[in-house]
Design a protein around this motif. Sequence first.
Motif, mmCIF file in Angstrom:
data_model
loop_
_atom_site.group_PDB
_atom_site.id
_atom_site.type_symbol
_atom_site.label_atom_id
_atom_site.label_comp_id
_atom_site.label_asym_id
_atom_site.label_seq_id
_atom_site.Cartn_x
_atom_site.Cartn_y
_atom_site.Cartn_z
ATOM 1 N N ASN A 90 0.816 -1.203 0.000
ATOM 2 C CA ASN A 90 0.000 0.000 0.000
ATOM 3 C C ASN A 90 0.848 1.251 0.000
ATOM 4 O O ASN A 90 0.584 2.191 -0.734
ATOM 5 N N GLY B 137 2.436 2.534 -3.117
ATOM 6 C CA GLY B 137 1.591 3.144 -4.140
ATOM 7 C C GLY B 137 0.824 2.136 -4.960
ATOM 8 O O GLY B 137 0.404 2.436 -6.069
ATOM 9 N N PRO C 244 -3.856 5.294 1.376
ATOM 10 C CA PRO C 244 -2.393 5.324 1.419
ATOM 11 C C PRO C 244 -1.737 5.178 0.037
ATOM 12 O O PRO C 244 -0.773 5.858 -0.255
ATOM 13 N N TYR C 245 -2.298 4.287 -0.823
ATOM 14 C CA TYR C 245 -1.607 4.107 -2.111
ATOM 15 C C TYR C 245 -1.755 5.321 -3.017
ATOM 16 O O TYR C 245 -0.839 5.651 -3.774
ATOM 17 N N THR D 125 0.782 7.805 -1.727
ATOM 18 C CA THR D 125 2.126 7.414 -2.144
ATOM 19 C C THR D 125 2.355 7.765 -3.620
ATOM 20 O O THR D 125 3.414 8.251 -3.990
ATOM 21 N N GLN D 126 1.326 7.521 -4.425
ATOM 22 C CA GLN D 126 1.457 7.858 -5.847
ATOM 23 C C GLN D 126 1.641 9.360 -6.053
ATOM 24 O O GLN D 126 2.212 9.784 -7.051
ATOM 25 N N ALA E 198 5.659 0.350 -9.488
ATOM 26 C CA ALA E 198 4.586 1.199 -8.982
ATOM 27 C C ALA E 198 4.758 2.634 -9.471
ATOM 28 O O ALA E 198 3.796 3.309 -9.815
ATOM 29 N N GLY F 6 1.748 3.021 -12.109
ATOM 30 C CA GLY F 6 0.598 3.431 -11.307
ATOM 31 C C GLY F 6 0.143 2.335 -10.366
ATOM 32 O O GLY F 6 0.814 1.310 -10.208
ATOM 33 N N SER F 7 -1.032 2.545 -9.762
ATOM 34 C CA SER F 7 -1.427 1.666 -8.660
ATOM 35 C C SER F 7 -1.867 0.274 -9.114
ATOM 36 O O SER F 7 -1.923 -0.653 -8.321
ATOM 37 N N GLN G 259 11.628 5.746 -5.772
ATOM 38 C CA GLN G 259 10.434 6.356 -6.357
ATOM 39 C C GLN G 259 10.550 7.877 -6.452
ATOM 40 O O GLN G 259 9.597 8.537 -6.860
#
Lengths: 405, 252
Positions: A240, A243, B72-73, B76-77, B105, B109-110, B165
């Motif tokens: 998670n 990302g 959260p993801y 993060t992105q 990632a 992307g997710s 990242q």
Amino acid sequence: MLGLDKKDMKFLLIVTFLTLATPILLQPFPEGSGLAQFNAGYPDLMQRFAIFGIFAIGFNILFGLTGYLSFGHAAFLGVGSYSAVWMFKLLSMNVLPGLVLAVIMSGLFALVIGYVSLRRSGIYFSILTLAFAQMSYNLAYSVLTPITNGETGLQVTLNDPRILGQQVSASGNVPGTHFFGIEMGAAQKIAIGSWEFTFSAGYYFCAIIAIIAFYLSLRIFRSPFGLMLRAIKSNQQRLNYTGLNARPYTLAAFVISGMYAGLAGGLLASMDPLAGAERMQWTASGEVVLMTILGGVGTMMGPVLGAGVIKYMENIFSKINDQVLHQWFGWLPDSLESIVIWAAEHFVGSGWHMTSGVLFMIVVIFLPGGLVEGGQRIKSYFKNRRGGDSDDPEHHPKQAPHVAE
Amino acid sequence: MGILEVKGVGKRFGGLQALGDVNLSVQENTVHAIIGPNGAGKSTLLNCFVGKLIPDTGSVMFDGQSLLGRTPYEITQMGVSRVFQTPEIFGDLNVMENMMIPCFAKRDGSFRMHAFESVAEETDLVEKAEQMLIDVNMIDKRHMHASSMSRGDKRRLEMAMCLVQDPKLLLLDEPTAGMARADTNNTIDLLKEIKEKRDITMAIIEHDMHVVFSLADRITVLAQGTPLVEDSPDKIKDHPKVREAYLGETQQ
């Protein structure tokens, strides 16, 4: 080649060879000898090896990679069988449309069941899938009788339309399933000395599909998608916070494994055009879990091995009866003989479940990695004895196990 | 205007007011430390940044966009990476596989259904991951099983997974908690190196004053859910209010 590296290509070739040579390899004992009953090279059983191998390979994509333990995969097996038989009734006895519909329908089913069940993880996910499968099983017996034909099971009859194919065969019976004219029931017996080998069209059809299924699964294991699935099993929190959204990945894995199960169900119906609700029962769902764990969760070969062992025991051990035991232990003194037979008969015949249960416990306790781990241990034992690798193991950082082994 | 703007954030758990009225501004390319005694609400605040908790009041803006209500993801992105108190890595995978996942990632992307490509053939990403491993001195451990490494190495790997990242903001939740002195010093060196080599903003929650004072450009002291003072490390050191809240006494 084929998108695989050298090691995987070699692996795929070995598997292909073993699969194609199965009718010979599983017939090691000459006809008429005392051990001939341990031969497993007859079409019906070999087809089961291939079909349940496919089932387990697909199940392993979900359970082995993501760690989500589904207890309802038999539902997809059943959906596949019903879909295929309906195609045999409506279109033709050609297995291709049946298999295509089986895969599509089970995929749709898996999409719905997965979408709901994957809202939870762990034991709750397992229970949800189990509930869905039992629901399908009960519906097949009750409300859905017009589609499933209830207890009798769905069968092909002389009155079916079969608009694209033959309605009735030349001999006045329901025609057999075929693949563009190749009869699934056709078999060629070849005797060499006192050995007899049966090469059946049905088995080779299943075998080729199983090899393709295995190849696709190998590609998935090596793909970024497969890596994400393993990451889900390893640490969802980190996933998670990297990302990535775990939900669509798990759902995709669930649908793919559902389609594998549907394919297996369709193949079962293609070999024997009949579908019953008992195929969806929870025991059938449990069986594929046992196969995968017995062989080795998350390994490529494990589920196939597990499926083979369980189907072998189901078909071979269950055939051993009192008389056979008397033959084996006849040389013992009478009093001892009756005790030995009394003990042994609990493990054979209808008691074969006992043997498989004991085997399962031994494997889980001593070989958590399944039969594949057993094989690896034997291999490394012999390697060490030959002394090929005399370096101090302390100075070798532990290599990550290769998922294909 | 800072890259992370926190305004009037409050969070209540039942009868406990965990965060009162937190205002905070993290400036770009600085290391901002949030310190405070146990129970001051440091972790609660951090969890409000990453989408794990949704504050009852206030706003959290990152790079001009609100973070509230995002998962959260998604966060993060957007460019916020997080390092956990105990290193969160993919223990079942090897080091290189651990590195490849954030690379995918970042690029894809997710979610992307790349089921029939091969990880080994993604040469660009493999190169990127290897370069990162060289940067953190872990390239010789690339085939090692991640769970078999020492805690310091796990921390290093986790950091590398975040940095590969190119995050705009790196959040660190007590990165040296429970570490031996040597490992702590290693981590400080690593963080200093990252700070010098990259244009990166870090927000760090920490107990260890040694870590805080050797890294931070700016420090916010949190006590009982509200910021007590915010200032440069030199001034914080001697601030009487801080000493009182932190040490529970005023040294003569």
